[in-house]
Scaffold this motif. Structure first.
Motif, PDB file in Angstrom:
ATOM      1  N   ASN A 161       9.416   4.059   8.209  1.00  0.00           N
ATOM      2  CA  ASN A 161       8.573   3.066   7.537  1.00  0.00           C
ATOM      3  C   ASN A 161       8.231   3.552   6.129  1.00  0.00           C
ATOM      4  O   ASN A 161       8.552   4.687   5.741  1.00  0.00           O
ATOM      5  CB  ASN A 161       7.282   2.809   8.337  1.00  0.00           C
ATOM      6  N   GLU A 162       7.564   2.695   5.375  1.00  0.00           N
ATOM      7  CA  GLU A 162       7.251   2.996   3.978  1.00  0.00           C
ATOM      8  C   GLU A 162       6.375   4.240   3.842  1.00  0.00           C
ATOM      9  O   GLU A 162       6.604   5.089   2.984  1.00  0.00           O
ATOM     10  CB  GLU A 162       6.557   1.790   3.341  1.00  0.00           C
ATOM     11  N   ALA A 163       5.369   4.367   4.709  1.00  0.00           N
ATOM     12  CA  ALA A 163       4.462   5.522   4.620  1.00  0.00           C
ATOM     13  C   ALA A 163       5.213   6.832   4.847  1.00  0.00           C
ATOM     14  O   ALA A 163       4.995   7.828   4.144  1.00  0.00           O
ATOM     15  CB  ALA A 163       3.333   5.374   5.632  1.00  0.00           C
ATOM     16  N   GLU A 164       6.121   6.829   5.835  1.00  0.00           N
ATOM     17  CA  GLU A 164       6.879   8.044   6.127  1.00  0.00           C
ATOM     18  C   GLU A 164       7.808   8.404   4.972  1.00  0.00           C
ATOM     19  O   GLU A 164       7.983   9.578   4.640  1.00  0.00           O
ATOM     20  CB  GLU A 164       7.678   7.830   7.415  1.00  0.00           C
ATOM     21  N   LEU A 165       8.403   7.399   4.336  1.00  0.00           N
ATOM     22  CA  LEU A 165       9.285   7.657   3.192  1.00  0.00           C
ATOM     23  C   LEU A 165       8.494   8.158   1.990  1.00  0.00           C
ATOM     24  O   LEU A 165       8.930   9.081   1.294  1.00  0.00           O
ATOM     25  CB  LEU A 165      10.040   6.371   2.823  1.00  0.00           C
ATOM     26  N   ALA A 166       7.324   7.549   1.745  1.00  0.00           N
ATOM     27  CA  ALA A 166       6.521   7.913   0.578  1.00  0.00           C
ATOM     28  C   ALA A 166       6.047   9.358   0.634  1.00  0.00           C
ATOM     29  O   ALA A 166       5.891  10.020  -0.405  1.00  0.00           O
ATOM     30  CB  ALA A 166       5.331   6.964   0.455  1.00  0.00           C
ATOM     31  N   ARG A 167       5.826   9.884   1.848  1.00  0.00           N
ATOM     32  CA  ARG A 167       5.360  11.268   1.973  1.00  0.00           C
ATOM     33  C   ARG A 167       6.426  12.279   1.552  1.00  0.00           C
ATOM     34  O   ARG A 167       6.104  13.436   1.281  1.00  0.00           O
ATOM     35  CB  ARG A 167       4.946  11.546   3.424  1.00  0.00           C
ATOM     36  N   GLN A 168       7.693  11.860   1.502  1.00  0.00           N
ATOM     37  CA  GLN A 168       8.784  12.793   1.226  1.00  0.00           C
ATOM     38  C   GLN A 168       9.178  12.846  -0.244  1.00  0.00           C
ATOM     39  O   GLN A 168      10.019  13.662  -0.623  1.00  0.00           O
ATOM     40  CB  GLN A 168      10.016  12.401   2.049  1.00  0.00           C
ATOM     41  N   VAL A 169       8.611  11.985  -1.086  1.00  0.00           N
ATOM     42  CA  VAL A 169       9.044  11.920  -2.487  1.00  0.00           C
ATOM     43  C   VAL A 169       7.905  12.324  -3.420  1.00  0.00           C
ATOM     44  O   VAL A 169       6.727  12.240  -3.060  1.00  0.00           O
ATOM     45  CB  VAL A 169       9.522  10.495  -2.845  1.00  0.00           C
ATOM     46  N   PRO A 170       8.228  12.774  -4.637  1.00  0.00           N
ATOM     47  CA  PRO A 170       7.179  13.034  -5.635  1.00  0.00           C
ATOM     48  C   PRO A 170       6.385  11.766  -5.923  1.00  0.00           C
ATOM     49  O   PRO A 170       6.884  10.649  -5.747  1.00  0.00           O
ATOM     50  CB  PRO A 170       7.983  13.499  -6.864  1.00  0.00           C
ATOM     51  N   ALA A 171       5.162  11.935  -6.418  1.00  0.00           N
ATOM     52  CA  ALA A 171       4.268  10.803  -6.648  1.00  0.00           C
ATOM     53  C   ALA A 171       4.879   9.770  -7.589  1.00  0.00           C
ATOM     54  O   ALA A 171       4.676   8.563  -7.423  1.00  0.00           O
ATOM     55  CB  ALA A 171       2.933  11.299  -7.206  1.00  0.00           C
ATOM     56  N   LYS A 172       5.676  10.217  -8.555  1.00  0.00           N
ATOM     57  CA  LYS A 172       6.244   9.275  -9.531  1.00  0.00           C
ATOM     58  C   LYS A 172       7.277   8.345  -8.896  1.00  0.00           C
ATOM     59  O   LYS A 172       7.608   7.294  -9.455  1.00  0.00           O
ATOM     60  CB  LYS A 172       6.893  10.037 -10.684  1.00  0.00           C
ATOM     61  N   PHE A 173       7.817   8.710  -7.719  1.00  0.00           N
ATOM     62  CA  PHE A 173       8.802   7.872  -7.055  1.00  0.00           C
ATOM     63  C   PHE A 173       8.193   6.956  -5.988  1.00  0.00           C
ATOM     64  O   PHE A 173       8.887   6.112  -5.428  1.00  0.00           O
ATOM     65  CB  PHE A 173       9.886   8.733  -6.384  1.00  0.00           C
ATOM     66  N   VAL A 174       6.899   7.124  -5.703  1.00  0.00           N
ATOM     67  CA  VAL A 174       6.258   6.340  -4.637  1.00  0.00           C
ATOM     68  C   VAL A 174       6.326   4.837  -4.907  1.00  0.00           C
ATOM     69  O   VAL A 174       6.663   4.047  -4.014  1.00  0.00           O
ATOM     70  CB  VAL A 174       4.806   6.799  -4.412  1.00  0.00           C
ATOM     71  N   PRO A 175       6.015   4.355  -6.149  1.00  0.00           N
ATOM     72  CA  PRO A 175       6.132   2.908  -6.403  1.00  0.00           C
ATOM     73  C   PRO A 175       7.552   2.380  -6.170  1.00  0.00           C
ATOM     74  O   PRO A 175       7.727   1.266  -5.672  1.00  0.00           O
ATOM     75  CB  PRO A 175       5.720   2.770  -7.877  1.00  0.00           C
ATOM     76  N   ALA A 176       8.556   3.182  -6.532  1.00  0.00           N
ATOM     77  CA  ALA A 176       9.941   2.751  -6.336  1.00  0.00           C
ATOM     78  C   ALA A 176      10.269   2.632  -4.852  1.00  0.00           C
ATOM     79  O   ALA A 176      10.965   1.702  -4.423  1.00  0.00           O
ATOM     80  CB  ALA A 176      10.896   3.729  -7.019  1.00  0.00           C
ATOM     81  N   VAL A 177       9.769   3.577  -4.026  1.00  0.00           N
ATOM     82  CA  VAL A 177       9.988   3.517  -2.581  1.00  0.00           C
ATOM     83  C   VAL A 177       9.358   2.250  -2.008  1.00  0.00           C
ATOM     84  O   VAL A 177       9.972   1.537  -1.197  1.00  0.00           O
ATOM     85  CB  VAL A 177       9.413   4.768  -1.890  1.00  0.00           C
ATOM     86  N   ALA A 178       8.137   1.935  -2.452  1.00  0.00           N
ATOM     87  CA  ALA A 178       7.456   0.728  -1.968  1.00  0.00           C
ATOM     88  C   ALA A 178       8.242  -0.523  -2.345  1.00  0.00           C
ATOM     89  O   ALA A 178       8.387  -1.452  -1.543  1.00  0.00           O
ATOM     90  CB  ALA A 178       6.039   0.666  -2.536  1.00  0.00           C
ATOM     91  N   ALA A 179       8.781  -0.544  -3.579  1.00  0.00           N
ATOM     92  CA  ALA A 179       9.540  -1.710  -4.031  1.00  0.00           C
ATOM     93  C   ALA A 179      10.840  -1.871  -3.236  1.00  0.00           C
ATOM     94  O   ALA A 179      11.228  -2.991  -2.887  1.00  0.00           O
ATOM     95  CB  ALA A 179       9.838  -1.571  -5.518  1.00  0.00           C
ATOM     96  N   VAL A 180      11.519  -0.782  -2.945  1.00  0.00           N
ATOM     97  CA  VAL A 180      12.757  -0.845  -2.161  1.00  0.00           C
ATOM     98  C   VAL A 180      12.475  -1.356  -0.754  1.00  0.00           C
ATOM     99  O   VAL A 180      13.220  -2.178  -0.211  1.00  0.00           O
ATOM    100  CB  VAL A 180      13.444   0.538  -2.121  1.00  0.00           C
ATOM    101  N   CYS A 181      11.388  -0.868  -0.126  1.00  0.00           N
ATOM    102  CA  CYS A 181      11.042  -1.299   1.226  1.00  0.00           C
ATOM    103  C   CYS A 181      10.711  -2.793   1.271  1.00  0.00           C
ATOM    104  O   CYS A 181      10.971  -3.464   2.275  1.00  0.00           O
ATOM    105  CB  CYS A 181       9.865  -0.493   1.759  1.00  0.00           C
ATOM    106  N   GLU A 182      10.137  -3.312   0.165  1.00  0.00           N
ATOM    107  CA  GLU A 182       9.717  -4.706   0.156  1.00  0.00           C
ATOM    108  C   GLU A 182      10.820  -5.650  -0.322  1.00  0.00           C
ATOM    109  O   GLU A 182      11.006  -6.737   0.229  1.00  0.00           O
ATOM    110  CB  GLU A 182       8.485  -4.874  -0.737  1.00  0.00           C
ATOM    111  N   HIS A 183      11.577  -5.224  -1.347  1.00  0.00           N
ATOM    112  CA  HIS A 183      12.514  -6.143  -1.991  1.00  0.00           C
ATOM    113  C   HIS A 183      13.980  -5.763  -1.828  1.00  0.00           C
ATOM    114  O   HIS A 183      14.854  -6.539  -2.202  1.00  0.00           O
ATOM    115  CB  HIS A 183      12.206  -6.234  -3.493  1.00  0.00           C
ATOM    116  N   GLY A 184      14.297  -4.577  -1.330  1.00  0.00           N
ATOM    117  CA  GLY A 184      15.684  -4.134  -1.280  1.00  0.00           C
ATOM    118  C   GLY A 184      16.055  -3.413  -2.559  1.00  0.00           C
ATOM    119  O   GLY A 184      15.250  -2.671  -3.131  1.00  0.00           O
ATOM    120  N   ALA A 185      17.290  -3.614  -3.052  1.00  0.00           N
ATOM    121  CA  ALA A 185      17.749  -2.930  -4.261  1.00  0.00           C
ATOM    122  C   ALA A 185      16.882  -3.308  -5.457  1.00  0.00           C
ATOM    123  O   ALA A 185      16.524  -4.472  -5.646  1.00  0.00           O
ATOM    124  CB  ALA A 185      19.202  -3.275  -4.533  1.00  0.00           C
TER     125      ALA A 185
END
Length: 583
Positions: A161-185
């Motif tokens: 899920n998004e929360a599990e993915l966000a914990r694995q990336v630097p803070a600057k990549f968290v918005p991008a992870v959220a956008a991918v989970c919601e919108h795809g590419a």
């Protein structure tokens, strides 16, 4: 830029097909995209233009058409949607960007070379037994991306899920992870970030996020195409790795559960007769009904039939008919289509479909609700099934083995089990004998379970003392082989550090109380006799009231009743009370 389909994975990787009119995909020679894979339908799917948009329609195929990992009967396509057809993945490009924004052509040759290297790497990893495959896959994927995209940094993350993915990336990549989970590419030219989702087994299970250099941001759209192609191949690698890990776990479980050859231990006449019948029946594709009390090893017999059959290399699927509710049983057995009922968010294969080519074992078949028996009968007779919510019949190629601890002849007379289904299941009947009818096998089984338990508990055990072995042989074993296995495991655990042998004292009290102990074990006989006398005296003082007797003994009433049952004291209590009343 005109709308088009780009083949990003499969035998036609790199092929482009302009969407100037309706497009047919399939094995048919007149299809605009011809795929030779046998899993592809003759007319598999169609893409039609409606105004400025395109709609994809699956033409009622057995294997289905997938959009972004989800099986779709009909779906409007969005820019960069990935269409999965058997082993081929196509990417849809809407062509709605302006001329100024049009990306440079995708450099097909480097992408194909990278694809080849990735595929070979995935196959090598899938066939290896090395550890850390997931970490190595991530490193290689980023290395391939770095060869094709001018990236400054990137991450490949996996999670549910998004929360599990966000914990694995630097803070600057968290918005991008959220956008991918919601919108795809996604492509964010201002931030210089592109990202694509990873689908594993049809579910969103990860993401690839890359930060590109500022001077290359004007080609972000082109870089996203390359990233999408690599993500499709990366998903294959992670799926292969997941399958290997699953197979390793299943192999370890089977090696633990099944002994050498059949795993059926014993030399008694009853077991020799069973093994002889098993050898004759196993090679033939006939249906088998296994009868016997609970705990006698009916599933072990079913597995032995499967292992000795021509289907041994195909799945063995066990189903406990008593474990599912009537409302869920049909879905579990035959599967369901997406949207078939509330909560059916995706297509689900049933146990019959998973067992294709192999064996399905229907345990506790006597517990099957009467309302479901006609549906099972139809599947057995016609050798086809339909998923819940579906109308398309699917051919069935499985061997059916069933088992029951009930007396089905009584159920037939009482109308609780269909006679026609009984005869369909009962082409050959094998009886699993109770342990009390094969007492000569008890020492062999006990030593077999002792070795397994000692290995699991990391304890050296030399064997079982003669006194303990005699007690095991004298016991009635209402729970059969399963109860014996539990008793031995308990003895190994409870006796740890006291002795290298399983002693009489290591056996459960209930067993010692109910089994007549011989072999000179005077201590246990004396203890058992003292218990009997104390219980009889308490019943006399309590005037036959078991609660009052329990109070006098300082025991819980339920425990006292269990002692009476284990010691076989009921008739003796009645005689003693009658004698006391006649004084």
């Amino acid at each position: 830029m005109n709308p088009e389909l780009i083949v990003v994975n499969g035998p036609l990787a790199g092929k482009r097909c302009a969407l100037e009119s309706d497009i047919l995909v399939g094995r048919a020679p007149n299809a605009q995209i011809v795929l030779s894979d046998p899993e592809v339908g003759w007319r598999h799917c169609q893409i039609r233009r409606q105004g400025d948009r395109f709609v994809l329609t699956d033409l009622r195929t057995a294997t289905g058409t997938y959009v972004n990992g989800m099986r779709s009967a009909e779906r409007w396509l969005e820019d960069r949607d990935q269409i999965g057809i058997a082993k081929t993945v196509l990417m849809f490009r809407s062509g709605q960007g302006t001329a100024e924004e049009a990306p440079a052509p995708v450099e097909t040759k480097p992408v194909l070379l990278a694809a080849c290297s990735l595929v070979f790497m995935f196959r090598a990893l899938a066939g290896s037994a090395s550890e850390g495959q997931t970490s190595l896959l991530r490193e290689q994927i980023l290395r391939v991306i770095g060869d094709l995209v001018p990236m400054e940094e990137g991450v490949v993350v996996l999670g549910a899920n998004e929360a599990e993915l966000a914990r694995q990336v630097p803070a600057k990549f968290v918005p991008a992870v959220a956008a991918v989970c919601e919108h795809g590419a996604i492509e964010d030219r201002q931030a210089g970030v592109v990202g694509v989702p990873l689908y594993i087994q049809g579910l969103l299970s990860g993401a690839i996020i890359v930060r590109i250099s500022p001077e290359a941001s004007f080609r972000a759209d082109n870089h996203l195409d390359i990233l999408t192609a690599i993500a499709s191949l990366a998903s294959i690698g992670f799926e292969a790795n997941q399958e290997v890990e699953t197979l390793k776990a299943e192999k370890a479980l089977l090696e633990e559960q099944i002994a050498v050859n059949t795993g059926i231990v014993g030399e008694s006449p009853a077991i020799r007769k069973l093994l002889g019948s098993l050898e004759r029946v196993a090679p033939h594709d006939t249906r088998v009904l296994i009868t016997g009390e609970s705990g006698t090893g009916k599933e072990l017999i079913a597995r032995a039939l499967h292992q000795k059959s021509p289907r041994r290399d195909r799945p063995f699927i066990a189903v406990n008919c008593a474990a599912f509710s009537e409302t869920l049983f049909e879905s579990e057995l035959f599967g369901h289509e997406k949207g078939a009922f509330t909560g059916a968010v995706s297509l689900k294969q049933g146990r019959f479909e998973i067992a294709q080519g192999g064996t399905i074992f229907l345990d506790e078949i006597g517990e099957l609700p009467l309302s479901l028996q006609p549906k099972l009968l139809r599947v057995l007779e016609e050798r086809v099934f339909e998923r819940v919510g579906g109308t398309q019949p699917h051919p069935l190629d499985v061997r059916v083995i069933s088992a029951t601890n009930r007396d089905l002849s009584t159920d037939l007379r009482e109308g609780k089990f269909r006679r026609d289904l009984y005869h369909r299941l009962n082409a050959v009947m094998l009886e699993s004998p109770p342990l009390r009818d094969r007492r000569d096998d008890i020492p062999l089984l006990a030593r077999y379970f002792l070795r397994r338990s000692a290995e699991r508990c990391k304890r050296h055990v030399s064997g079982i003392t003669p006194e303990a072995e005699d007690a095991l042989k004298q016991y009635e074993w209402p729970g059969n082989v399963r109860e014996l296995e539990n008793v031995i495991e308990r003895a190994v655990v409870m006796g740890e550090g006291i002795s290298e042998w399983v002693l009489l004292e290591d056996l459960p009290e209930s067993l010692l109380e109910s089994a007549p102990i011989e072999s000179g074990a005077k201590y246990h006989n004396d203890v058992s006799q003292a218990k009997r006398e104390a219980i009889l005296n308490a019943y006399v003082q309590g005037h036959g009231d078991y609660k009052q007797a329990a109070h006098l003994l300082g025991l819980h009433p339920n425990y006292l009743l269990r002692l009476v049952r284990n010691l076989g004291l009921r008739e003796e209590i009645n005689r003693t009370l009658s004698k006391a009343a006649g004084r």
